[in-house]
Design an enzyme around this catalytic site. Structure first.
Site, short mmCIF file in Angstrom:
data_model
loop_
_atom_site.label_atom_id
_atom_site.label_comp_id
_atom_site.label_asym_id
_atom_site.label_seq_id
_atom_site.Cartn_x
_atom_site.Cartn_y
_atom_site.Cartn_z
N ASP A 157 -0.39 2.31 -3.72
CA ASP A 157 -0.43 3.77 -3.57
C ASP A 157 -1.79 4.22 -3.03
O ASP A 157 -2.83 3.69 -3.44
CB ASP A 157 -0.20 4.40 -4.97
CG ASP A 157 0.03 5.89 -4.91
OD1 ASP A 157 0.96 6.31 -4.21
OD2 ASP A 157 -0.72 6.64 -5.57
N GLU A 194 0.08 1.92 1.29
CA GLU A 194 0.45 3.25 1.77
C GLU A 194 -0.77 3.78 2.53
O GLU A 194 -1.80 4.09 1.92
CB GLU A 194 0.78 4.18 0.60
CG GLU A 194 1.25 5.54 1.07
CD GLU A 194 1.06 6.66 0.05
OE1 GLU A 194 1.74 7.67 0.15
OE2 GLU A 194 0.20 6.53 -0.85
C1 NOJ Z 1 1.75 8.75 -2.92
C2 NOJ Z 1 3.05 8.66 -3.62
O1 NOJ Z 1 4.04 8.17 -2.75
C3 NOJ Z 1 3.35 10.03 -4.15
O2 NOJ Z 1 4.65 10.13 -4.65
C4 NOJ Z 1 2.32 10.37 -5.20
O3 NOJ Z 1 2.54 11.69 -5.64
C5 NOJ Z 1 0.91 10.25 -4.65
N1 NOJ Z 1 0.71 9.06 -3.87
C6 NOJ Z 1 -0.11 10.25 -5.76
O4 NOJ Z 1 -0.06 9.06 -6.48
#
Ligand code: NOJ
Length: 525
Positions: free
Chosen positions: A211, A269
Site C-alpha cells: 500500500d 501501489e
Molecule cells: C490505498 C488503498 O488502496 C486505499 O484503499 C486506502 O484507503 C489508502 N491506500 C490508504 O491506506
C-alpha cells in the site's frame, strides 16, 4: 526481454482482487470473511486465476476498512482470525491458487500500541519518534506545521491533547486521522516491518501488494505543497507528500527480506506517472512489480488507450520488469460505470477486458468485474468511506464500487450472507447479475470472462513484453501480442476485421465486422 522460460510465476499471472468485506460472508454478520473466500474457491478456479490479492485482513478498527492496522501480525476476528487465513492458504494452494496479502507500511491505525504509547508520553519521547509529530505554528501552536492536505480531504495534520491536558503537538496523516504516518527515519519502522514480512511469509503467503509504496519517506523539513487544492484521491508527480527518493532504500530493505523467500512477489501501489520515476521502483533490488494505473485513467478513446498501453509498457521496460494491468479496484469507480453505464458501459467494459487480457504481463481483476457489476449509487445514510466525512459530504467516496458480490437467488442479499442487513445494501436489480444466473447463460459476462481467460492461457504465447501496433482506423486500437491480434472498435461504425483465425469477440459480429464498442481476438500463427 524474453520471459517464456524460467520466468517467475507472476510474470503473466492473473491476480484476482478479493475485497474481503464484500466477497462472501460465512457467519451471517453481514460482512464478508475469509471462510467465505474459502467457500467460493471453485468459482475462482473455474474462472482460471493464478493468485488472489486480499485487501488487508489484519486487526483493525476498520476506520478505512483495514487500511488502518492496529496489529500487523494477526487477522481481525471479523474476518475469522489467523485460523481462517491458514485454512484459506491451504485450500487455495491445493487448487494451485496463490495467496497475496496487502501490506500497509506507510501508516498504522491510531489504535496501534505504538500510537497509543506516543499519545501517552511527552513530546520528544521515543514513542513520539515512531510517528511524525511536530509543534504547530502561530503563537499558540494552533496552525498546522505545514499546508499538506489529506488524500481523503481536509488537513493532513491533527492536533492532540498532551498527557497533562494542554493543547499539544500535531501528527501527520496523509489519509484519515485514524491513520497516523510512521516515521520511516526511525530504524524501528523497518525492524518491525521485517518481523511482519517474515511472519506472513513463514505462514505460507506468496507475496504482498504494498500500500502507498510511493509514500513512507518524507522530504526533510516537510516543505509546503505548491498545490494544496489538488483534487482528492489524485496525485501530482511533484507532490512533496509522495515519491521522495528516500523511499527506495525502504524498498531495498523489503527486497532483501523477500529474497529469502524466492517464491514470493511484491507489487507496489505506485501512483507515479513519470515513467523514469516509476521504473526506479522496479530496479532489480526493489519491487518485483508495480501497479500501473494508466489504463484506469484512460477514457474509452482509441488514442488515450493506445497511449496508456505504450506508456505502461515503456515504464516497465525501463526496468526490465513485467508490466501490470488493471481496469478497476476498490478505490475507483467500476469500469462499467466509467465507460458510460448501462448496455454501452458494459459492452465497453467487456471490450476493454479483452484489450487488457491480450497484453503481456500480470493482470489484476477486481471481484465483481467478471460479473460486469456497475457502481452503485448509495444513499447518504449508508456511506462508510472516510472520504464522505472528511470532504464535508462533498465527495461520496468509494463505497459504490465495494457493494457485496451477488451469488445466488432472486433478492438481496443474493447468497452473499444469510443476513439481509449486509454492510452495504445490495441493489434488487442485481438479481440478473448473480453468479448463479450468469452460469446458466452462455452469453453472460461471467461466461465471457471464463472464455477469454481460458483463451489467454491457451492461445497467447508471450515471448516478450512488447506489442506490435497496427493502424486500422483512427477510432480503432489494434496490436499483435503473443501471436494474437487484438482489435478494439471505439468508433460508431462497424470495423472490417483483418484476416486470420477468429477466436472470439466481446459482442456478436455485425455482418462479419466488429461492432462499435467491442473487441475481437484473431490468431495469426
Ligand atoms: C490505498 C488503498 O488502496 C486505499 O484503499 C486506502 O484507503 C489508502 N491506500 C490508504 O491506506
Amino acid at each position: 526481454m524474453t520471459h517464456a522460460a524460467g520466468a517467475p510465476w507472476w510474470a503473466n499471472a492473473i491476480f484476482y482482487q478479493v475485497y474481503p468485506r464484500s466477497f462472501a460472508d460465512s457467519n451471517g454478520d453481514g460482512v464478508g470473511d475469509l471462510d467465505g473466500v474459502s467457500a467460493h474457491l471453485d468459482h475462482l478456479s473455474q474462472l482460471g486465476i493464478d493468485a488472489i490479492w486480499l485487501n488487508p485482513v489484519m486487526v483493525s478498527p476498520m476506520a478505512d476498512h483495514g487500511y488502518d492496522v492496529a496489529d500487523p501480525r494477526d487477522v481481525d476476528p471479523l474476518f475469522g482470525g489467523l485460523v481462517a487465513l491458514d485454512r484459506l492458504i491451504a485450500e487455495a494452494h491445493a487448487r494451485d491458487i496463490r495467496i497475496t496479502m496487502d501490506l500497509v507500511p506507510n501508516h498504522t491505525s491510531s489504535a496501534h500500541a505504538w500510537f497509543q504509547a506516543a499519545l501517552a508520553t511527552a513530546p520528544g519521547s521515543a514513542a513520539r519518534q515512531r510517528y511524525i509529530f511536530r509543534d504547530g505554528l502561530g503563537p499558540d501552536g494552533e496552525i498546522p506545521p505545514n499546508n499538506w492536505v489529506s488524500v481523503f480531504g481536509g488537513p493532513a495534520w491533527t492536533r492532540i491533547t498532551e498527557p497533562d491536558g494542554t493543547p499539544g503537538q500535531w501528527y501527520l496523516h496523509l489519509f484519515d486521522a485514524e491513520q497516523p504516518d510512521i516515521n520511516w527515519d526511525n530504524p524501528e519502522a523497518f525492524e518491525d516491518l521485517e518481523k511482519t514480512l517474515r511472519f506472513w511469509l513463514d505462514r505460507g503467503v506468496d507475496g504482498f501488494r504494498i500500500d502507498v509504496a510511493h509514500g513512507m519517506a518524507k522530504p526533510p523539513g516537510l516543505p509546503d505543497m505548491a498545490n494544496p487544492d489538488i483534487e482528492m484521491l489524485t496525485l501530482d508527480d511533484d507532490d512533496p507528500r509522495f515519491n521522495h527518493d528516500g523511499v527506495h532504500a525502504i524498498h531495498r530493505g523489503i527486497r532483501s527480506v523477500l529474497d529469502d523467500y524466492p517464491h514470493a512477489v511484491t507489487i507496489g501501489e505506485i501512483w507515479v506517472f513519470e515513467n523514469e520515476d516509476f521504473a526506479k521502483y522496479l530496479r532489480p533490488d526493489e519491487l518485483h512489480m508495480g501497479f500501473n494505473f494508466r489504463l484506469v485513467r484512460a477514457e474509452f478513446d482509441a488514442t488515450d488507450i493506445r497511449e496508456a498501453i505504450e506508456n505502461a509498457l515503456a515504464a516497465a521496460s525501463l526496468a526490465d520488469a513485467s508490466p501490470t494491468w488493471t481496469l478497476s479496484n476498490h478505490d475507483v469507480e467500476r469500469e462499467v460505470t466509467r465507460y458510460g453505464d448501462g448496455a454501452t458501459g458494459l459492452a465497453r467494459a467487456r471490450a476493454m477486458a479483452m484489450v487488457m487480457l491480450a497484453l503481456p504481463g500480470a493482470m489484476f481483476l477486481y471481484n465483481g468485474e467478471e460479473l460486469g457489476l456497475p457502481n452503485v449509487d448509495l444513499p447518504d445514510e449508508v456511506l462508510q468511506d472516510p472520504v464522505w466525512e472528511r470532504s464535508g459530504h462533498t465527495e461520496r467516496g468509494r463505497d459504490g464500487c465495494r457493494v457485496p458480490m451477488p451469488w445466488t437467488g432472486d433478492a438481496p442479499p443474493f447468497g452473499f450472507s444469510s443476513n439481509p442487513d449486509t454492510w452495504l445494501p445490495m441493489p434488487a436489480a442485481w438479481a440478473s447479475l448473480t453468479v448463479e444466473r450468469q452460469l446458466a447463460d452462455p452469453d453472460s459476462t461471467l461466461a465471457f470472462f471464463r472464455t477469454i481467460l481460458q483463451l489467454r492461457r491457451r492461445r497467447f504465447h508471450f515471448t516478450d513484453y512488447d506489442v506490435e501496433w497496427l493502424q486500422l482506423r483512427d477510432d480503432a486500437v489494434a496490436f499483435l501480442s503473443g501471436g494474437v491480434l487484438c482489435v478494439l472498435n471505439t468508433g460508431s461504425t462497424a470495423l472490417p476485421l483483418p484476416p486470420g483465425e477468429f477466436l472470439t469477440a466481446s459482442a456478436p459480429l455485425v455482418g462479419g465486422e466488429l461492432a462499435p464498442d467491442s473487441a475481437a481476438w484473431i490468431a495469426t500463427d
